[in-house]
Design a protein around this motif. Structure first.
Motif, PDB file in Angstrom:
ATOM      1  N   ARG A 105      46.810   6.148  19.521  1.00  0.00           N
ATOM      2  CA  ARG A 105      48.433   5.994  19.099  1.00  0.00           C
ATOM      3  C   ARG A 105      48.129   7.309  18.637  1.00  0.00           C
ATOM      4  NH1 ARG A 105      49.804   0.411  15.706  1.00  0.00           N
ATOM      5  NH2 ARG A 105      47.604   0.551  14.393  1.00  0.00           N
ATOM      6  N   ASP A 106      49.509   7.372  18.171  1.00  0.00           N
ATOM      7  CA  ASP A 106      49.854   8.460  16.998  1.00  0.00           C
ATOM      8  C   ASP A 106      50.701   8.329  16.096  1.00  0.00           C
ATOM      9  OD1 ASP A 106      51.024  11.083  16.088  1.00  0.00           O
ATOM     10  OD2 ASP A 106      50.598  12.303  17.082  1.00  0.00           O
ATOM     11  N   SER A 107      49.670   7.985  14.939  1.00  0.00           N
ATOM     12  CA  SER A 107      51.075   7.036  13.771  1.00  0.00           C
ATOM     13  C   SER A 107      52.319   8.123  13.732  1.00  0.00           C
ATOM     14  CB  SER A 107      50.215   6.726  12.581  1.00  0.00           C
ATOM     15  OG  SER A 107      48.692   5.398  13.357  1.00  0.00           O
ATOM     16  N   ALA A 108      52.088   9.320  13.426  1.00  0.00           N
ATOM     17  CA  ALA A 108      53.042   9.977  13.088  1.00  0.00           C
ATOM     18  C   ALA A 108      53.777  10.357  14.186  1.00  0.00           C
ATOM     19  CB  ALA A 108      52.662  11.328  12.941  1.00  0.00           C
ATOM     20  N   LYS A 109      53.990  10.061  15.212  1.00  0.00           N
ATOM     21  CA  LYS A 109      55.162   9.935  16.633  1.00  0.00           C
ATOM     22  C   LYS A 109      55.727   8.715  16.696  1.00  0.00           C
ATOM     23  CE  LYS A 109      53.552  14.170  18.664  1.00  0.00           C
ATOM     24  NZ  LYS A 109      53.140  14.852  19.405  1.00  0.00           N
ATOM     25  N   HIS A 110      55.006   7.644  15.970  1.00  0.00           N
ATOM     26  CA  HIS A 110      55.117   6.130  16.190  1.00  0.00           C
ATOM     27  C   HIS A 110      54.791   5.942  17.937  1.00  0.00           C
ATOM     28  CE1 HIS A 110      57.732   6.123  12.947  1.00  0.00           C
ATOM     29  NE2 HIS A 110      56.765   6.381  12.319  1.00  0.00           N
ATOM     30  N   THR A 111      53.646   6.436  18.252  1.00  0.00           N
ATOM     31  CA  THR A 111      53.835   6.640  19.771  1.00  0.00           C
ATOM     32  C   THR A 111      52.305   6.013  20.087  1.00  0.00           C
ATOM     33  OG1 THR A 111      54.863   8.075  20.401  1.00  0.00           O
ATOM     34  CG2 THR A 111      53.350   7.622  21.877  1.00  0.00           C
ATOM     35  N   MET A 112      52.254   5.122  21.028  1.00  0.00           N
ATOM     36  CA  MET A 112      50.760   4.703  21.632  1.00  0.00           C
ATOM     37  C   MET A 112      50.741   5.171  23.344  1.00  0.00           C
ATOM     38  SD  MET A 112      49.480   0.760  21.720  1.00  0.00           S
ATOM     39  CE  MET A 112      50.752  -0.319  23.013  1.00  0.00           C
ATOM     40  N   TYR A 113      49.609   5.341  23.567  1.00  0.00           N
ATOM     41  CA  TYR A 113      49.157   4.674  24.662  1.00  0.00           C
ATOM     42  C   TYR A 113      48.348   4.091  25.483  1.00  0.00           C
ATOM     43  CZ  TYR A 113      50.723   9.893  22.469  1.00  0.00           C
ATOM     44  OH  TYR A 113      51.986  11.242  21.585  1.00  0.00           O
ATOM     45  N   THR A 120      53.188   5.173  27.836  1.00  0.00           N
ATOM     46  CA  THR A 120      53.447   5.963  26.706  1.00  0.00           C
ATOM     47  C   THR A 120      54.648   4.602  26.282  1.00  0.00           C
ATOM     48  OG1 THR A 120      53.319   8.240  26.708  1.00  0.00           O
ATOM     49  CG2 THR A 120      54.741   7.456  25.259  1.00  0.00           C
ATOM     50  N   CYS A 121      54.500   4.357  25.260  1.00  0.00           N
ATOM     51  CA  CYS A 121      54.984   3.311  24.215  1.00  0.00           C
ATOM     52  C   CYS A 121      55.760   4.132  22.608  1.00  0.00           C
ATOM     53  CB  CYS A 121      54.510   1.936  24.006  1.00  0.00           C
ATOM     54  SG  CYS A 121      55.214   1.185  22.847  1.00  0.00           S
ATOM     55  N   VAL A 122      57.008   4.036  22.728  1.00  0.00           N
ATOM     56  CA  VAL A 122      57.236   4.862  21.726  1.00  0.00           C
ATOM     57  C   VAL A 122      57.917   3.636  21.400  1.00  0.00           C
ATOM     58  CG1 VAL A 122      58.999   6.296  20.648  1.00  0.00           C
ATOM     59  CG2 VAL A 122      58.019   6.770  23.049  1.00  0.00           C
ATOM     60  N   ALA A 123      57.514   3.115  19.571  1.00  0.00           N
ATOM     61  CA  ALA A 123      58.115   2.712  18.846  1.00  0.00           C
ATOM     62  C   ALA A 123      59.010   2.646  17.832  1.00  0.00           C
ATOM     63  CB  ALA A 123      57.373   1.731  17.374  1.00  0.00           C
ATOM     64  N   SER A 124      60.497   2.205  17.376  1.00  0.00           N
ATOM     65  CA  SER A 124      61.206   2.439  16.791  1.00  0.00           C
ATOM     66  C   SER A 124      61.066   1.160  15.490  1.00  0.00           C
ATOM     67  CB  SER A 124      62.574   2.839  17.238  1.00  0.00           C
ATOM     68  OG  SER A 124      62.959   1.957  17.790  1.00  0.00           O
ATOM     69  N   GLY A 125      61.876   1.577  14.216  1.00  0.00           N
ATOM     70  CA  GLY A 125      62.519   0.787  13.479  1.00  0.00           C
ATOM     71  C   GLY A 125      61.253   0.962  12.050  1.00  0.00           C
ATOM     72  N   ARG A 126      61.563  -0.274  10.866  1.00  0.00           N
ATOM     73  CA  ARG A 126      60.289  -0.003   9.778  1.00  0.00           C
ATOM     74  C   ARG A 126      59.693  -0.520  10.155  1.00  0.00           C
ATOM     75  NH1 ARG A 126      59.976  -3.367   5.286  1.00  0.00           N
ATOM     76  NH2 ARG A 126      60.964  -5.418   6.718  1.00  0.00           N
ATOM     77  N   ARG A 127      58.478   0.471   9.522  1.00  0.00           N
ATOM     78  CA  ARG A 127      56.985   0.163   9.553  1.00  0.00           C
ATOM     79  C   ARG A 127      56.088   0.458  10.948  1.00  0.00           C
ATOM     80  NH1 ARG A 127      54.781  -3.854   8.477  1.00  0.00           N
ATOM     81  NH2 ARG A 127      53.215  -3.632   8.034  1.00  0.00           N
ATOM     82  N   ALA A 128      56.969   1.357  11.358  1.00  0.00           N
ATOM     83  CA  ALA A 128      56.669   0.989  12.917  1.00  0.00           C
ATOM     84  C   ALA A 128      54.921   1.774  13.542  1.00  0.00           C
ATOM     85  CB  ALA A 128      57.106   1.850  14.316  1.00  0.00           C
ATOM     86  N   SER A 129      54.876   2.854  12.753  1.00  0.00           N
ATOM     87  CA  SER A 129      53.542   2.762  12.929  1.00  0.00           C
ATOM     88  C   SER A 129      51.831   2.037  12.032  1.00  0.00           C
ATOM     89  CB  SER A 129      53.803   4.606  11.561  1.00  0.00           C
ATOM     90  OG  SER A 129      52.942   4.174  10.435  1.00  0.00           O
TER      91      SER A 129
END
Length: 121
Positions: free
Chosen positions: A74-82, A21-30
């Motif tokens: 990826r789940d754009s709503a969660k800013h998460t890539m798998y 799992t990769c969680v991204a944070s920041g502007r436009r992360a999705s």
């Protein structure tokens, strides 16, 4: 600026499965184009797969060595890539990194701290 945090690595046996799992944070992360890279001991980083943002739906590419065994999503709503990995091989022991890449390329802009995947024979 984006921050990436990978998790999910561990010690598994050959032919086992693992999900990173990769969680991204920041502007436009999705909306970033992203990729999974890995680096085995003593070797250079190599790309595993990539996912590119498109309004028509994400465009996904895989390295030949993982086709049919690995799935990026990826789940754009969660800013998460798998990265769902199956039928793992010992030679795939590496640190796996989640990268943001330049749009429409696989050239990395930044990556996280990585997560260790160890596959025993």
């Amino acid at each position: 600026q984006v921050r990436l945090v990978e998790s999910g690595g561990g010690l598994v046996q050959a032919e086992d499965s693992l999900r990173l799992t990769c969680v991204a944070s920041g502007r436009r992360a999705s909306n970033y184009d992203m990729a999974w890279y890995r680096q085995a001991p003593g070797k250079e980083r190599e790309i595993v797969d990539s996912i590119r943002f498109s309004f028509r739906g994400d465009i996904i590419s895989y390295a030949d060595s993982v086709k049919g065994r690995f799935t990026i999503s990826r789940d754009s709503a969660k800013h998460t890539m798998y990265l769902q990995m199956s039928r793992l091989r010992p030679e795939e022991t590496a640190i796996y990194y989640c990268d943001v890449v330049i749009p429409d390329t696989v050239e990395s802009i930044c990556w996280g701290q990585g997560t260790q995947v160890t596959v025993s024979a």
